[in-house]
Design an enzyme around this catalytic site. Structure first.
Site, mmCIF file in Angstrom:
data_model
loop_
_atom_site.group_PDB
_atom_site.id
_atom_site.type_symbol
_atom_site.label_atom_id
_atom_site.label_comp_id
_atom_site.label_asym_id
_atom_site.label_seq_id
_atom_site.Cartn_x
_atom_site.Cartn_y
_atom_site.Cartn_z
ATOM 1 N N SER A 66 5.380 -13.530 0.808
ATOM 2 C CA SER A 66 5.324 -14.684 1.175
ATOM 3 C C SER A 66 4.500 -15.736 0.743
ATOM 4 O O SER A 66 4.192 -16.982 1.001
ATOM 5 C CB SER A 66 5.176 -14.794 2.741
ATOM 6 O OG SER A 66 3.841 -14.088 2.994
ATOM 7 N N HIS A 105 -4.160 -4.022 -2.874
ATOM 8 C CA HIS A 105 -4.702 -3.974 -1.385
ATOM 9 C C HIS A 105 -4.930 -2.667 -0.850
ATOM 10 O O HIS A 105 -4.862 -2.262 0.202
ATOM 11 C CB HIS A 105 -3.677 -4.749 -0.345
ATOM 12 C CG HIS A 105 -3.772 -6.282 -0.672
ATOM 13 N ND1 HIS A 105 -2.610 -7.160 -0.155
ATOM 14 C CD2 HIS A 105 -4.584 -7.101 -1.374
ATOM 15 C CE1 HIS A 105 -2.765 -8.239 -0.387
ATOM 16 N NE2 HIS A 105 -4.003 -8.253 -1.291
ATOM 17 N N GLY A 114 9.580 -10.397 -3.014
ATOM 18 C CA GLY A 114 9.399 -10.241 -1.679
ATOM 19 C C GLY A 114 7.953 -10.392 -1.149
ATOM 20 O O GLY A 114 7.315 -9.185 -0.476
ATOM 21 N N VAL A 140 0.708 -1.224 0.153
ATOM 22 C CA VAL A 140 0.020 -0.161 -0.114
ATOM 23 C C VAL A 140 0.765 1.244 0.075
ATOM 24 O O VAL A 140 0.543 2.608 -0.010
ATOM 25 C CB VAL A 140 -0.915 -0.060 1.047
ATOM 26 C CG1 VAL A 140 -1.945 -1.126 0.982
ATOM 27 C CG2 VAL A 140 -0.330 -0.107 2.550
HETATM 28 N N1 APR Z 1 14.136 -8.227 -0.044
HETATM 29 C C1 APR Z 1 13.233 -9.090 -0.650
HETATM 30 N N2 APR Z 1 12.309 -9.789 0.320
HETATM 31 C C2 APR Z 1 12.209 -9.613 1.396
HETATM 32 C C3 APR Z 1 13.300 -8.751 2.095
HETATM 33 C C4 APR Z 1 14.078 -8.072 1.221
HETATM 34 N N3 APR Z 1 15.184 -7.095 1.770
HETATM 35 N N4 APR Z 1 13.214 -8.917 3.495
HETATM 36 C C5 APR Z 1 12.168 -9.930 3.713
HETATM 37 N N5 APR Z 1 11.777 -10.167 2.314
HETATM 38 C C6 APR Z 1 10.579 -11.279 2.120
HETATM 39 C C7 APR Z 1 10.228 -12.280 3.205
HETATM 40 O O1 APR Z 1 11.389 -13.256 2.948
HETATM 41 C C8 APR Z 1 8.786 -12.671 2.961
HETATM 42 O O2 APR Z 1 8.850 -13.812 1.991
HETATM 43 O O3 APR Z 1 9.501 -10.568 1.961
HETATM 44 C C9 APR Z 1 8.121 -11.471 2.375
HETATM 45 C C10 APR Z 1 7.229 -10.818 3.325
HETATM 46 O O4 APR Z 1 6.219 -11.352 3.557
HETATM 47 P P1 APR Z 1 5.096 -10.752 4.153
HETATM 48 O O5 APR Z 1 5.471 -10.120 5.512
HETATM 49 O O6 APR Z 1 3.957 -11.849 4.300
HETATM 50 O O7 APR Z 1 4.433 -9.800 3.273
HETATM 51 P P2 APR Z 1 3.525 -10.116 2.048
HETATM 52 O O8 APR Z 1 3.690 -11.058 1.449
HETATM 53 O O9 APR Z 1 3.748 -8.738 1.208
HETATM 54 O O10 APR Z 1 1.945 -10.008 2.619
HETATM 55 C C11 APR Z 1 0.946 -10.202 1.777
HETATM 56 O O11 APR Z 1 -0.565 -9.745 3.535
HETATM 57 O O12 APR Z 1 -0.991 -8.706 5.572
HETATM 58 C C12 APR Z 1 -1.371 -8.864 4.409
HETATM 59 O O13 APR Z 1 -2.372 -7.060 3.127
HETATM 60 C C13 APR Z 1 -0.984 -7.620 3.568
HETATM 61 O O14 APR Z 1 -0.190 -6.998 1.440
HETATM 62 C C14 APR Z 1 0.107 -7.918 2.796
HETATM 63 C C15 APR Z 1 -0.090 -9.257 2.292
#
Ligand code: APR
Length: 230
Positions: A174, A104, A172, A88
């Site tokens: 999960s 989102h 980046g 966001v």
């Molecule tokens: N570079 C690349 N990836 C990274 C880094 C980095 N420096 N640091 C962490 N990561 C990775 C982690 O390994 C993980 O796989 O970023 C990912 C973050 O995962 P989440 O915290 O689950 O974030 P995201 O996948 O974007 O969440 C999806 O969930 O809570 C909701 O709406 C929210 O948009 C979000 C959605």
């Protein structure tokens, strides 16, 4: 030009100092997600929701795009680049990326609670809202964020972009939140897929190349590969 489609998550903004959600010390460890990011939570305690997003906006205005955001922008000289993001934040836009689709919502935007098509962009010197904030029609406003339990209106457009991709890149995320996580399965058979993440989810797909690096380091490596795929 080939269509190069990115699907980005919180990890691409981690190196800009913006917390991810599920990493250790992630946002959801501090704030119960159902309290601050769900429709139920919004109905139960809208004041907490206003405060939570005011806090995130304050952090966002002090953050800057990082080299991964700029590397995506730079690829616009070689490809027709489209970014689909779960984030966001506005760091893709502030890095100069031309086409960004937010699945989102957008942190720097709020919308009328009575007419959701009325969307307003906040500015760094006007980024707080409360229960008393009113739009120009006198209606209360809410964050222009897709809360859990709410529909994802831009998903069908995101699916179309994934289906049109000649190359698909995931950075980046999960890959645990749907429908965004299913975009990787919308690409046409045979489409090369790249997944940049220092701690990637354990997925396997045909034509998938995992680059187990941070966004900034991974985009350096990927840019060199993409130069041979124009
Ligand atoms: N570079 C690349 N990836 C990274 C880094 C980095 N420096 N640091 C962490 N990561 C990775 C982690 O390994 C993980 O796989 O970023 C990912 C973050 O995962 P989440 O915290 O689950 O974030 P995201 O996948 O974007 O969440 C999806 O969930 O809570 C909701 O709406 C929210 O948009 C979000 C959605």
């Amino acid at each position: 030009m080939k269509k190069l489609v990115f699907s980005t998550g919180a990890g691409i903004s981690a190196e800009s100092g913006i917390r991810t959600f599920r990493d250790s010390n992630g946002l959801w460890e501090e704030y119960p997600v159902m309290d601050v990011a769900s429709h139920t939570g919004y109905l139960k305690n809208p004041e907490l929701i206003h405060k939570f997003y005011n806090g995130l906006r304050k952090k966002l205005v002090d953050a800057q795009p990082n080299s991964a955001h700029y590397a995506i922008r730079d690829l616009e000289s070689m490809f027709d680049v489209r970014v689909i993001t779960q984030n966001v934040d506005d760091l893709h836009e502030r890095a100069g990326v031309s086409n960004v689709l937010h699945l989102h919502g957008e942190l720097m935007k709020v919308r009328s609670t009575k007419h959701e098509e009325r969307v307003y962009t906040l500015t760094p010197d006007n980024l707080e809202t409360s229960l008393d904030t009113r739009d120009e029609y006198g209606d209360p406003v809410r964050p222009h964020i897709v809360f859990f339990e709410e529909p994802v209106p831009n998903f069908s457009e995101g699916m179309k972009l994934a289906q049109q991709a000649d190359i698909f890149v995931v950075i980046g995320t999960s890959l645990v939140v749907y429908p965004a996580a299913s975009l990787i399965d919308c690409v046409r058979p045979g489409t090369p897929i790249f997944y940049i993440d220092p701690n990637p989810s354990n997925i396997s797909r045909p034509n998938l190349t995992i680059i187990k690096k941070t966004a900034s380091e991974g985009m350096k490596e990927l840019t060199e590969i993409l130069k041979t795929m124009q």
